[in-house]
Design a protein around this motif. Structure first.
Motif, PDB file in Angstrom:
ATOM      1  N   ARG A 102       0.818  -1.210   0.000  1.00  0.00           N
ATOM      2  CA  ARG A 102       0.000   0.000   0.000  1.00  0.00           C
ATOM      3  C   ARG A 102       0.851   1.257   0.000  1.00  0.00           C
ATOM      4  NH1 ARG A 102      -4.668   0.490   4.395  1.00  0.00           N
ATOM      5  NH2 ARG A 102      -2.944  -0.241   5.683  1.00  0.00           N
ATOM      6  N   GLU A 124      -2.306   2.798  -5.597  1.00  0.00           N
ATOM      7  CA  GLU A 124      -3.323   2.593  -6.626  1.00  0.00           C
ATOM      8  C   GLU A 124      -3.482   1.109  -6.957  1.00  0.00           C
ATOM      9  OE1 GLU A 124      -4.334   4.047 -11.200  1.00  0.00           O
ATOM     10  OE2 GLU A 124      -2.716   5.009 -10.056  1.00  0.00           O
ATOM     11  N   ARG A 125      -2.345   0.419  -7.132  1.00  0.00           N
ATOM     12  CA  ARG A 125      -2.385  -1.010  -7.416  1.00  0.00           C
ATOM     13  C   ARG A 125      -2.967  -1.771  -6.230  1.00  0.00           C
ATOM     14  NH1 ARG A 125      -3.252  -5.295 -10.467  1.00  0.00           N
ATOM     15  NH2 ARG A 125      -1.736  -6.974 -10.268  1.00  0.00           N
ATOM     16  N   TRP A 181      -5.071  -0.759  -3.840  1.00  0.00           N
ATOM     17  CA  TRP A 181      -6.510  -0.578  -3.689  1.00  0.00           C
ATOM     18  C   TRP A 181      -7.289  -1.265  -4.807  1.00  0.00           C
ATOM     19  CZ3 TRP A 181      -8.990   0.387   0.466  1.00  0.00           C
ATOM     20  CH2 TRP A 181      -8.414   1.149   1.493  1.00  0.00           C
ATOM     21  N   SER A 182      -6.720  -1.336  -5.997  1.00  0.00           N
ATOM     22  CA  SER A 182      -7.425  -2.025  -7.082  1.00  0.00           C
ATOM     23  C   SER A 182      -7.578  -3.509  -6.767  1.00  0.00           C
ATOM     24  CB  SER A 182      -6.685  -1.827  -8.409  1.00  0.00           C
ATOM     25  OG  SER A 182      -5.472  -2.553  -8.435  1.00  0.00           O
ATOM     26  N   ASP A 215       2.736   1.409  -3.690  1.00  0.00           N
ATOM     27  CA  ASP A 215       1.902   1.470  -4.886  1.00  0.00           C
ATOM     28  C   ASP A 215       0.437   1.451  -4.462  1.00  0.00           C
ATOM     29  OD1 ASP A 215       0.775   1.360  -7.373  1.00  0.00           O
ATOM     30  OD2 ASP A 215       1.816  -0.450  -8.040  1.00  0.00           O
TER      31      ASP A 215
END
Length: 344
Positions: A17, A22-23, A25-26, A20
């Motif tokens: 987290r 964004e990755r 949370w995706s 990265d």
């Protein structure tokens, strides 16, 4: 967590987290499995997922089958990230939920997460959940997030009469079903049906034995009686085959120089019996090779034909009975039509 990556040596790469978001949370927000541990936490392992957060829609379905009511107490087996335990706490109150995790590092991380979510004092314990947790028994519900080959007798004993056990269940050949078991009065059998197709990581103490190679030269050669594709054609067929071919596992192998011509299913029971069948020209001489006390491909063939003779039943037509002494039997349509028995 660990994200699939075909270019990594073990097939996964870490997703953090902080590095990265964004990755990260995706992955968290997707309706998919999130792998949180590989190889029981060992470094430089082969990349086998050993702990995860399950697909959210599947968690919802399992909790629907669990059917908790106001005032229920629940034993949650396999704490993992703590998410399912947290959902149960939000529904029933933390005091009503007991959760047990076998892996100490996973247990400690889940404790931090549950505390951060304000869900303490959930009854959280580090231990072997195959033994249940007798100190809070009896429970109205038992919910497992790890697959078993045999439902432990103590789970039934630690459930109140009229209670429910929901657990993934499978065989080494097809880890493929969700079992909903209704617990009877003390001294009576518990009965239940498989309610849907699922696949979960194994309870560690019930993991199938490792695949083993032939310990002797093949003693049986010949053609296959069925197209090997039929052995895995549908999950319902594979499930039925696994019931009639106990302990049998499979992998696929091939020679990179000729993948289509050399593609084979390799079978092992972990006790010295092995077999392999060639997909190309499966009806030709030498397509099947077998060794050991059992003729594994013959067993697979017979089991597949028997399933077809029975009308190709879906796995939801099968069920399980746990006798008062812990003996487990699997049946088709009704308890008296036993397919397989296992004495605990």
């Amino acid at each position: 967590m660990w994200a699939p990556d075909g270019g990594a040596p073990n097939g996964f790469r870490p997703a953090e987290r902080e590095k990265d978001p964004e990755r990260w949370w995706s992955l968290v927000n997707a309706d998919d499995v999130v792998v949180t541990q590989l190889d029981d936490g060992a470094e430089d392992g082969p990349g086998v997922p050993t702990s995860s957060a399950s697909m959210p829609s599947l968690v919802a379905s399992m909790l629907q089958h669990l059917d908790v009511r106001d005032g229920c107490t629940v034993l949650d087996i396999g704490t993992g990230t703590g998410w399912t335990a947290g959902l149960l706490c939000a529904r029933l109150g933390s005091q009503a939920v007991t959760t047990v995790e076998v892996d100490r590092d996973v247990y400690l991380q889940a404790a931090k997460s549950l505390a951060a979510a304000g869900l303490l004092p959930v009854h959280q314990h580090h231990g072997d959940a195959l033994l249940g947790w007798p100190f809070g028994a009896p429970y109205d519900r038992i919910h497992s997030t790890a697959a078993v080959q045999r439902v432990p007798r103590v789970w039934v004993e630690q459930t109140k009469p009229g209670g429910v056990i929901v657990t993934p269940w499978g065989t080494p050949y097809a880890n493929a079903a969700l079992l909903r078991l209704d617990v009877g009065e003390r001294g009576q059998a518990a009965h239940g049906r498989f309610v849907e197709n699922v696949s979960f990581m194994w309870m560690r103490a019930q993991r199938p034995p490792e695949m083993t190679g032939p310990q002797a030269a093949p003693t049986s050669h010949g053609a296959s009686g069925i197209d090997p594709d039929l052995a895995l054609e549908r999950v319902h067929a594979a499930f039925a085959i696994g019931l009639r071919a106990p302990l049998v596992r499979y992998v696929h192998t091939w020679d990179e120089a000729d993948p289509a011509g050399t593609y084979r299913m390799q079978l092992s029971d972990g006790h010295g019996s092995c077999a392999s069948v060639r997909y190309h020209d499966w009806g030709g001489d030498g397509a099947v090779q077998q060794a050991g006390n059992r003729r594994l491909w013959d067993e697979i063939t017979i089991a597949r034909l028997r399933w077809q003779e029975e009308g190709g039943p879906e796995l939801t037509r099968y069920g399980v009975t746990i006798a008062a002494d812990g003996a487990q039997s699997v049946w088709l349509d009704e308890p008296r039509n036993v397919i397989r028995r296992h004495v605990s």
